[in-house]
Write a protein that holds these residues in place. Structure first.
Motif, PDB file in Angstrom:
ATOM      1  N   TYR A 135      22.083  -4.216 -15.116  1.00  0.00           N
ATOM      2  CA  TYR A 135      21.862  -3.855 -13.828  1.00  0.00           C
ATOM      3  C   TYR A 135      20.937  -5.203 -13.206  1.00  0.00           C
ATOM      4  CZ  TYR A 135      17.260  -3.074 -16.078  1.00  0.00           C
ATOM      5  OH  TYR A 135      16.271  -3.330 -17.020  1.00  0.00           O
ATOM      6  N   ASN A 136      21.306  -5.267 -11.725  1.00  0.00           N
ATOM      7  CA  ASN A 136      20.407  -6.288 -10.975  1.00  0.00           C
ATOM      8  C   ASN A 136      19.824  -5.316  -9.647  1.00  0.00           C
ATOM      9  OD1 ASN A 136      19.869  -8.982 -10.021  1.00  0.00           O
ATOM     10  ND2 ASN A 136      21.462  -8.249  -8.295  1.00  0.00           N
ATOM     11  N   ASP A 137      18.473  -5.593  -9.775  1.00  0.00           N
ATOM     12  CA  ASP A 137      17.830  -4.754  -8.672  1.00  0.00           C
ATOM     13  C   ASP A 137      17.037  -5.724  -8.011  1.00  0.00           C
ATOM     14  OD1 ASP A 137      17.152  -1.818  -7.757  1.00  0.00           O
ATOM     15  OD2 ASP A 137      15.416  -2.892  -7.970  1.00  0.00           O
ATOM     16  N   ARG A 138      16.744  -5.746  -6.677  1.00  0.00           N
ATOM     17  CA  ARG A 138      16.203  -6.520  -5.576  1.00  0.00           C
ATOM     18  C   ARG A 138      15.230  -5.452  -4.866  1.00  0.00           C
ATOM     19  NH1 ARG A 138      16.481 -12.221  -4.188  1.00  0.00           N
ATOM     20  NH2 ARG A 138      14.693 -12.829  -2.817  1.00  0.00           N
ATOM     21  N   ASN A 139      13.992  -5.820  -4.645  1.00  0.00           N
ATOM     22  CA  ASN A 139      13.035  -5.094  -3.752  1.00  0.00           C
ATOM     23  C   ASN A 139      12.252  -5.877  -3.009  1.00  0.00           C
ATOM     24  OD1 ASN A 139      11.638  -3.212  -2.492  1.00  0.00           O
ATOM     25  ND2 ASN A 139      11.251  -1.933  -4.151  1.00  0.00           N
ATOM     26  N   GLY A 140      12.478  -6.365  -1.846  1.00  0.00           N
ATOM     27  CA  GLY A 140      11.717  -7.382  -1.313  1.00  0.00           C
ATOM     28  C   GLY A 140      11.566  -8.790  -1.901  1.00  0.00           C
ATOM     29  N   ASN A 141      10.626  -9.307  -2.255  1.00  0.00           N
ATOM     30  CA  ASN A 141      10.658 -10.303  -3.314  1.00  0.00           C
ATOM     31  C   ASN A 141      10.336 -10.161  -4.663  1.00  0.00           C
ATOM     32  OD1 ASN A 141      10.628 -12.469  -0.849  1.00  0.00           O
ATOM     33  ND2 ASN A 141       8.573 -11.749  -0.345  1.00  0.00           N
ATOM     34  N   THR A 142      10.786  -9.049  -5.255  1.00  0.00           N
ATOM     35  CA  THR A 142      10.829  -8.733  -6.758  1.00  0.00           C
ATOM     36  C   THR A 142      12.236  -8.452  -7.094  1.00  0.00           C
ATOM     37  OG1 THR A 142      10.299  -6.335  -6.323  1.00  0.00           O
ATOM     38  CG2 THR A 142       8.351  -7.721  -6.498  1.00  0.00           C
ATOM     39  N   ILE A 143      12.572  -9.043  -8.049  1.00  0.00           N
ATOM     40  CA  ILE A 143      13.754  -9.075  -8.591  1.00  0.00           C
ATOM     41  C   ILE A 143      14.053  -8.563 -10.166  1.00  0.00           C
ATOM     42  CG2 ILE A 143      16.124 -10.187  -9.055  1.00  0.00           C
ATOM     43  CD1 ILE A 143      15.286 -12.328  -7.012  1.00  0.00           C
ATOM     44  N   GLN A 144      14.541  -7.741 -10.434  1.00  0.00           N
ATOM     45  CA  GLN A 144      14.734  -7.329 -12.119  1.00  0.00           C
ATOM     46  C   GLN A 144      16.282  -7.318 -12.423  1.00  0.00           C
ATOM     47  OE1 GLN A 144      12.817  -3.759 -13.695  1.00  0.00           O
ATOM     48  NE2 GLN A 144      13.259  -2.693 -11.769  1.00  0.00           N
ATOM     49  N   THR A 145      16.507  -7.921 -13.720  1.00  0.00           N
ATOM     50  CA  THR A 145      17.603  -7.910 -14.279  1.00  0.00           C
ATOM     51  C   THR A 145      17.559  -7.268 -15.572  1.00  0.00           C
ATOM     52  OG1 THR A 145      17.847 -10.094 -14.856  1.00  0.00           O
ATOM     53  CG2 THR A 145      18.819  -9.360 -12.682  1.00  0.00           C
ATOM     54  N   GLY A 146      18.605  -6.635 -16.095  1.00  0.00           N
ATOM     55  CA  GLY A 146      18.561  -6.136 -17.465  1.00  0.00           C
ATOM     56  C   GLY A 146      19.546  -5.552 -17.928  1.00  0.00           C
ATOM     57  N   ALA A 147      19.305  -4.894 -19.347  1.00  0.00           N
ATOM     58  CA  ALA A 147      20.658  -4.398 -19.940  1.00  0.00           C
ATOM     59  C   ALA A 147      20.147  -3.367 -20.900  1.00  0.00           C
ATOM     60  CB  ALA A 147      21.284  -5.356 -20.903  1.00  0.00           C
ATOM     61  N   LYS A 148      20.930  -2.283 -21.221  1.00  0.00           N
ATOM     62  CA  LYS A 148      20.720  -1.235 -22.001  1.00  0.00           C
ATOM     63  C   LYS A 148      21.715  -0.994 -23.179  1.00  0.00           C
ATOM     64  CE  LYS A 148      17.537   1.693 -19.341  1.00  0.00           C
ATOM     65  NZ  LYS A 148      17.155   3.263 -18.907  1.00  0.00           N
ATOM     66  N   PHE A 149      21.310  -0.787 -24.285  1.00  0.00           N
ATOM     67  CA  PHE A 149      22.389  -0.927 -25.385  1.00  0.00           C
ATOM     68  C   PHE A 149      22.334   0.558 -26.205  1.00  0.00           C
ATOM     69  CE2 PHE A 149      21.422  -5.313 -24.716  1.00  0.00           C
ATOM     70  CZ  PHE A 149      22.752  -5.954 -24.630  1.00  0.00           C
ATOM     71  N   SER A 150      22.945   1.507 -25.975  1.00  0.00           N
ATOM     72  CA  SER A 150      22.786   3.035 -26.401  1.00  0.00           C
ATOM     73  C   SER A 150      23.763   3.476 -27.481  1.00  0.00           C
ATOM     74  CB  SER A 150      23.271   3.762 -25.156  1.00  0.00           C
ATOM     75  OG  SER A 150      22.451   3.230 -24.085  1.00  0.00           O
ATOM     76  N   PHE A 151      23.229   4.322 -28.288  1.00  0.00           N
ATOM     77  CA  PHE A 151      24.060   5.053 -29.343  1.00  0.00           C
ATOM     78  C   PHE A 151      23.736   6.390 -29.425  1.00  0.00           C
ATOM     79  CE2 PHE A 151      23.814   6.752 -33.621  1.00  0.00           C
ATOM     80  CZ  PHE A 151      25.038   6.357 -34.185  1.00  0.00           C
ATOM     81  N   ALA A 152      24.545   7.260 -29.504  1.00  0.00           N
ATOM     82  CA  ALA A 152      24.689   8.737 -29.641  1.00  0.00           C
ATOM     83  C   ALA A 152      25.400   9.408 -30.741  1.00  0.00           C
ATOM     84  CB  ALA A 152      25.184   9.435 -28.243  1.00  0.00           C
ATOM     85  N   HIS A 153      24.822  10.370 -31.261  1.00  0.00           N
ATOM     86  CA  HIS A 153      25.445  11.244 -32.438  1.00  0.00           C
ATOM     87  C   HIS A 153      25.784  12.543 -31.788  1.00  0.00           C
ATOM     88  CE1 HIS A 153      27.390  11.726 -36.386  1.00  0.00           C
ATOM     89  NE2 HIS A 153      26.623  12.714 -36.420  1.00  0.00           N
ATOM     90  N   HIS A 154      26.469  13.275 -32.108  1.00  0.00           N
ATOM     91  CA  HIS A 154      27.109  14.507 -31.704  1.00  0.00           C
ATOM     92  C   HIS A 154      27.359  15.682 -32.633  1.00  0.00           C
ATOM     93  CE1 HIS A 154      27.368  12.319 -27.704  1.00  0.00           C
ATOM     94  NE2 HIS A 154      28.484  11.596 -28.297  1.00  0.00           N
ATOM     95  N   LEU A 155      26.727  16.569 -32.732  1.00  0.00           N
ATOM     96  CA  LEU A 155      26.557  17.656 -33.770  1.00  0.00           C
ATOM     97  C   LEU A 155      27.300  19.145 -33.332  1.00  0.00           C
ATOM     98  CD1 LEU A 155      23.221  17.215 -35.369  1.00  0.00           C
ATOM     99  CD2 LEU A 155      25.292  16.121 -36.175  1.00  0.00           C
ATOM    100  N   ILE A 156      28.279  19.555 -34.093  1.00  0.00           N
ATOM    101  CA  ILE A 156      28.656  20.902 -33.880  1.00  0.00           C
ATOM    102  C   ILE A 156      27.719  22.227 -34.424  1.00  0.00           C
ATOM    103  CG2 ILE A 156      30.751  22.513 -33.833  1.00  0.00           C
ATOM    104  CD1 ILE A 156      32.463  20.133 -34.365  1.00  0.00           C
ATOM    105  N   LEU A 157      27.125  22.826 -33.461  1.00  0.00           N
ATOM    106  CA  LEU A 157      26.051  24.058 -34.041  1.00  0.00           C
ATOM    107  C   LEU A 157      27.074  25.352 -34.204  1.00  0.00           C
ATOM    108  CD1 LEU A 157      22.955  23.525 -31.626  1.00  0.00           C
ATOM    109  CD2 LEU A 157      23.510  22.479 -34.013  1.00  0.00           C
ATOM    110  N   ASP A 158      27.965  25.520 -33.434  1.00  0.00           N
ATOM    111  CA  ASP A 158      28.647  26.553 -33.448  1.00  0.00           C
ATOM    112  C   ASP A 158      30.203  26.119 -32.829  1.00  0.00           C
ATOM    113  OD1 ASP A 158      28.982  29.519 -34.279  1.00  0.00           O
ATOM    114  OD2 ASP A 158      29.988  29.558 -32.234  1.00  0.00           O
ATOM    115  N   TYR A 159      31.346  26.299 -33.749  1.00  0.00           N
ATOM    116  CA  TYR A 159      32.566  25.655 -33.007  1.00  0.00           C
ATOM    117  C   TYR A 159      32.949  26.818 -32.062  1.00  0.00           C
ATOM    118  CZ  TYR A 159      37.397  24.335 -33.080  1.00  0.00           C
ATOM    119  OH  TYR A 159      38.728  23.946 -32.661  1.00  0.00           O
ATOM    120  N   TYR A 160      32.914  28.081 -32.217  1.00  0.00           N
ATOM    121  CA  TYR A 160      33.647  29.167 -31.483  1.00  0.00           C
ATOM    122  C   TYR A 160      33.073  29.442 -30.350  1.00  0.00           C
ATOM    123  CZ  TYR A 160      36.240  29.733 -36.004  1.00  0.00           C
ATOM    124  OH  TYR A 160      37.107  29.861 -37.052  1.00  0.00           O
TER     125      TYR A 160
END
Length: 327
Positions: free
Chosen positions: A89-114
């Motif tokens: 992302y790149n975000d500008r608000n007046g004279n303030t600027i922020q840039t950055g990144a997110k690195f994500s991981f997810a795991h998915h479980l089956i609680l009940d198939y049916y």
């Protein structure tokens, strides 16, 4: 006198938003462009494809120095029950600027198939660069010289984490996310106070259900809640959208979003429509939000454009990572 007071209020509001900008990137309706990964890492890998989304957001068009944001999101499954994602992302608000990144991981479980009951867990590592741009600093009659301490662009880099959980049961979903779990490490000798409590909570919930048989229609009411622990302010989005599919699984959609502060339900911050479509691997969405307070007379609203691509359909056979969209 009233005009001067209104202008002063606008300036104070922009300054307040600039001050709070580093707490969290603004979430408008990007997540409603069939991209729930915007609000939680738990959605990484849900869907049978590699999903890419790019967003361009311009807030309060017509007000100089108003917030402007560009972002990119991508997520994909790397195993039957595991997904990864990243965002920039790149975000500008007046004279303030922020840039950055997110690195994500997810795991998915089956609680009940049916009964199609699933539980997902996710985590994101965040890196944020915050900068104060002094190129637009000007002298005034009251302040004929610029502060001698301001000699270059002030910069700071922060590292943090988001964690979340997602419960799904058929068309119902409930996501709980904790953003910025670490306090900010800041220089206590700095001349300007910086907030160190960045923690905020997000809840996203809704239900996707089909219309009459063979109609190709889907309906999705949803709610998005966000609260900042620094000052206890909170807001809620109430949303509704529908999709219309054809035989090739292409679709168009439309909806509306209503955002309000939680102590001012009948005084919305903004309200506006959304539209979009998916054709083959290409996706497009547009959202417009009308500002309903005193700023309305000074801007033409907030505009959000989303474009996307979806590749590698059918890369997993696990139902726990299938999208609830027309599944």
């Amino acid at each position: 006198m009233r005009t001067r007071a209104l202008i002063l209020n606008i300036l104070l509001l922009v300054m307040a938003i600039s001050y709070g900008q580093e707490l969290n990137l603004p979430v408008f309706t990007q997540y409603l462009a069939d991209n729930n990964f915007v609000v939680s890492p738990t959605y990484a890998g849900i869907g049978d494809n590699l999903k890419l989304r790019a967003n361009g957001l311009t807030q309060w068009v017509g007000i100089k120095g108003a917030p402007d944001n560009q972002s990119f999101y991508g997520d994909v499954r790397i195993a039957d029950r595991t997904g990864v994602g990243l965002s920039f992302y790149n975000d500008r608000n007046g004279n303030t600027i922020q840039t950055g990144a997110k690195f994500s991981f997810a795991h998915h479980l089956i609680l009940d198939y049916y009964s199609k009951m699933y539980l997902s867990f996710g985590i994101s590592y965040n890196i944020n660069n915050f900068r104060l741009d002094i190129n637009n600093f000007n002298t005034t009659y009251e302040n004929p010289t610029i502060d001698p301490y301001v000699t270059d662009d002030r910069r700071t880099t922060n590292h943090n984490f988001d964690v979340g959980a997602l419960f799904r049961l058929k068309g119902y979903f409930l996501s709980f996310n904790v953003n910025n779990v670490l306090d900010k490490d800041f220089d206590s000798s700095a001349r300007v106070f910086e907030p160190n409590l960045l923690l905020n909570y997000q809840i996203y919930s809704g239900y996707t259900f089909r219309g009459p048989k063979k109609s190709g229609l889907e309906f999705e009411p949803s709610m998005f809640f966000q609260m900042f622990t620094s000052d206890k302010r909170s807001s809620t989005d109430v949303n509704f959208k529908f999709r219309k599919y054809n035989r090739d699984e292409d679709y168009y959609w439309a909806g509306i979003s209503y955002r309000f502060l939680n102590d001012q339900f009948f005084k919305p911050l903004n309200i506006g429509p959304m539209v979009g479509f998916k054709k083959s691997i290409f996706y497009f969405g547009y959202a417009y939000q009308v500002t309903t307070n005193d700023l309305a007379g000074y801007n033409s609203g907030t505009h959000v454009v989303t474009i996307g691509l979806e590749f590698l359909q059918g890369i997993s056979n696990c139902p726990c990572t299938q999208s609830p969209v027309h599944n």
